[in-house]
Design a protein around this motif. Structure first.
Motif: not given
Length: 188
Positions: A31-40, A147-157
């Motif tokens: 989901r490319h959420e590693d752009r918002m949260v540092k994850v290992r 994908a529902e827009e509410t799930y894309l808020l972080g990426g859109d921001y």
């Protein structure tokens, strides 16, 4: 106890369904959420262990496939759901002073001669152009998948704030080059 970003991400994933940390890690990357949260992988496993120790998640089973290590599946507890909602609300309502490196570099840019600063700003803006294109593509693909827009808020921001940052830098470059912005004289 204050939930750190990776703990929030783990709880949010478990709010969807029970899963094991490796599956959570793969889903965050997918989901490319590693752009918002540092994850290992290791840090995610430790975060889940802390959540378990704090009774925010519970073990629902373990499984082993072939020679692979045993995998423990976790589920969100009611206490975990409450903690997730409280922390997300806190993060959405309370501005946090962050210390981004680029802002620090801007405050010290006067130490460079104007032409070096322009070159550095241009390189940075070029990197942002690439990031904007990539983020836009990811969001378009997610929307195409339904994908529902509410799930894309972080990426859109992230896309909009990155675009605003790039535009501000390009404007600054133009102002320096046209002498609309007075740069400090080069240091001897």
């Amino acid at each position: 106890m204050t939930l750190k970003p990776l703990g929030v991400a783990a709880l949010a994933l478990l709010a969807e369904r029970p899963m094991h940390p490796y599956e959570m890690y793969q889903l965050l990357l997918e989901r490319h959420e590693d752009r918002m949260v540092k994850v290992r992988p290791g840090s995610l496993y430790h975060a889940v262990e802390r959540l378990h120790a704090d009774e925010l998640v519970e073990v629902t089973g373990t499984e082993r496939e072939g020679n692979r290590p045993e995998r423990t599946t976790y589920a969100l507890t009611e206490q975990g759901r409450t903690a997730l909602r409280q922390r997300v609300t806190e993060l959405l309502t309370t501005p946090v002073r962050e210390y981004p490196l680029f802002t620090h570099a801007l405050s010290e840019a006067h130490n460079l001669p104007a032409h070096e600063a322009v070159s550095a700003f241009t390189t940075y803006a070029d990197h942002l152009d690439h990031e904007i294109a990539e983020l836009g593509g990811l969001l378009d693909a997610a929307r195409a998948r339904g994908a529902e827009e509410t799930y894309l808020l972080g990426g859109d921001y992230l896309l909009h704030s990155t675009t605003a940052q790039r535009d501000w830098i390009r404007t600054l470059i133009t102002r320096i080059e046209t002498k609309d912005f007075t740069w400090q004289p080069d240091n001897p």
